[in-house]
Design a protein around this motif. Structure first.
Motif, short mmCIF file in Angstrom:
data_model
loop_
_atom_site.label_atom_id
_atom_site.label_comp_id
_atom_site.label_asym_id
_atom_site.label_seq_id
_atom_site.Cartn_x
_atom_site.Cartn_y
_atom_site.Cartn_z
N PRO A 46 -37.47 -21.47 6.38
CA PRO A 46 -36.10 -21.19 6.85
C PRO A 46 -35.18 -22.35 6.51
CG PRO A 46 -37.69 -20.54 8.52
CD PRO A 46 -38.48 -21.27 7.45
N GLY A 47 -34.01 -22.01 6.00
CA GLY A 47 -33.05 -23.01 5.55
C GLY A 47 -33.06 -23.25 4.06
N THR A 90 -41.06 -15.06 6.44
CA THR A 90 -39.64 -15.34 6.62
C THR A 90 -38.81 -14.11 6.25
OG1 THR A 90 -39.44 -16.21 4.37
CG2 THR A 90 -39.90 -17.80 6.13
N ARG A 91 -37.51 -14.24 6.43
CA ARG A 91 -36.53 -13.21 6.06
C ARG A 91 -35.66 -13.79 4.95
NH1 ARG A 91 -33.84 -8.92 8.84
NH2 ARG A 91 -31.62 -8.72 8.37
N ARG A 134 -32.13 -13.50 2.98
CA ARG A 134 -30.79 -12.91 2.95
C ARG A 134 -30.21 -13.12 1.55
NH1 ARG A 134 -27.27 -10.68 6.14
NH2 ARG A 134 -28.60 -11.11 7.97
N TYR A 179 -27.01 -12.47 -1.06
CA TYR A 179 -25.56 -12.21 -1.08
C TYR A 179 -25.19 -11.50 -2.38
CZ TYR A 179 -25.73 -15.66 2.66
OH TYR A 179 -26.04 -16.34 3.80
N VAL A 209 -30.34 -17.17 1.01
CA VAL A 209 -30.90 -18.19 1.89
C VAL A 209 -32.14 -17.61 2.59
CG1 VAL A 209 -29.45 -17.56 3.86
CG2 VAL A 209 -30.32 -19.91 3.66
N VAL A 210 -33.05 -18.49 2.96
CA VAL A 210 -34.23 -18.10 3.71
C VAL A 210 -33.94 -18.27 5.20
CG1 VAL A 210 -36.69 -18.52 4.10
CG2 VAL A 210 -35.72 -18.82 1.80
N GLU A 211 -34.26 -17.24 5.99
CA GLU A 211 -34.00 -17.25 7.43
C GLU A 211 -35.30 -17.01 8.19
OE1 GLU A 211 -29.52 -15.27 7.22
OE2 GLU A 211 -31.24 -14.03 7.80
N SER A 212 -35.27 -17.27 9.49
CA SER A 212 -36.38 -16.85 10.35
C SER A 212 -36.32 -15.34 10.51
CB SER A 212 -36.24 -17.52 11.73
OG SER A 212 -36.33 -18.93 11.60
N GLY A 213 -37.49 -14.73 10.64
CA GLY A 213 -37.55 -13.28 10.79
C GLY A 213 -38.44 -12.66 9.75
#
Length: 288
Positions: free
Chosen positions: A116-117, A192-193, A195, A197, A278-282
């Motif tokens: 994440p991040g 991870t999740r 996102r 764009y 971007v990489v996110e939590s989830g």
């Protein structure tokens, strides 16, 4: 991958397919670049390759020579050599390589370590799948085909070197599962999740227009059915864009997860890479 000793590991991979363009030399070079890509997706360098050939009796030997020349010259560009191969008779031409590469065991890049991040970078524009489909339908402009061919022939070697310099956390190459399919593999294996764009994506000239005309390969529907349940689209992402993101690519770029602090190092080696998300939590993939 096979570890030889504490400093060396062997990477072995293979890929082959029928022609995606009309010119036999370009077909050979594209097929070779595509086969070499898995070595680069793991961060390695190519040592040697072996030809895999299927060829019909009713096509001239000059065509086969050009296919093999395209492949051999692309392997040479990678700093490696074709050391032999095998051929069979078939009704449809097919060509590719079995490839052997080498890497330090501590420097192997995998799909499953994004954090994440991290920023997500894509190293080639999208759209090869719809352009080559339009070519088969005899409605692709020569200039658009030339741009797609140049992209497919471009080795991912420099992108792999950039990933090593920037200490990339996870890497994969974009091929038959399309951007969203391969992104899902990375995200799920990393826990991870991702996102993505939409306005950050770049497209080859003509790609979106051919998508509007419906020039989608059959693999797009397969990818949408298989990976669709893992993807969430914002309301503003129309059906055309959704279909394009599920469309298979041939010899696409690398999708790379990089800590933001290391982005300058990556771009210093490969300055035309695009930050696309971007990489996110989830879990899953979000497209906005």
């Amino acid at each position: 991958m096979y570890r030889l000793n504490p400093q060396q590991a062997i990477i072995t991979t293979t890929d082959f397919f029928p022609p995606v363009v009309d010119d036999p030399y370009d077909f050979g070079a594209i097929a070779a670049a595509n086969a070499l890509s898995d070595i680069y997706a793991m961060g390695g360098e190519v040592l040697f390759a072996i030809n895999l050939v299927a060829f019909p009796d009713n096509l001239g030997a000059d065509i086969l020579r050009e296919i093999l020349r395209g492949g051999a010259e692309k392997v040479a560009e990678a700093g490696a050599v074709v050391v032999g191969g095998h051929s069979v008779n078939d009704r449809e031409p097919k060509y590719g390589l079995a490839v052997t590469g080498i890497i330090h065991p501590d420097k192997v890049k995998t799909k499953g370590s994004a954090q994440p991040g991290d920023l997500l970078l894509l190293t080639k524009p999208l759209g090869v799948g719809v352009i080559t489909t339009a070519l088969k339908q005899e409605r692709a402009a020569a200039g658009h085909v030339a741009s797609a061919v140049a992209s497919m022939k471009l080795l991912n070697r420099l992108a792999a070197q950039a990933a090593q310099v920037a200490q990339a956390t996870a890497v994969t190459d974009i091929t038959g599962f399309g951007l969203l399919g391969h992104a899902h593999e990375m995200a799920s294996q990393s826990g991870t999740r991702f996102r993505i764009y939409l306005d950050q994506l770049t497209w080859l000239p003509g790609a979106v227009a051919y998508g509007e005309q419906g020039a989608f390969p059959g693999g797009m529907g397969n990818n949408m059915r298989f990976f669709g349940p893992h993807v969430q689209f914002d309301p503003g992402v129309n059906q055309l864009m959704q279909s394009l993101l599920f469309t298979p690519e041939t010899s696409g770029g690398l999708l790379v997860a990089v800590n933001p602090a290391h982005l300058p190092q990556f771009l210093e080696v490969l300055n035309d890479a695009q930050v696309i998300g971007v990489v996110e939590s989830g879990a899953g993939i979000a497209v906005s």
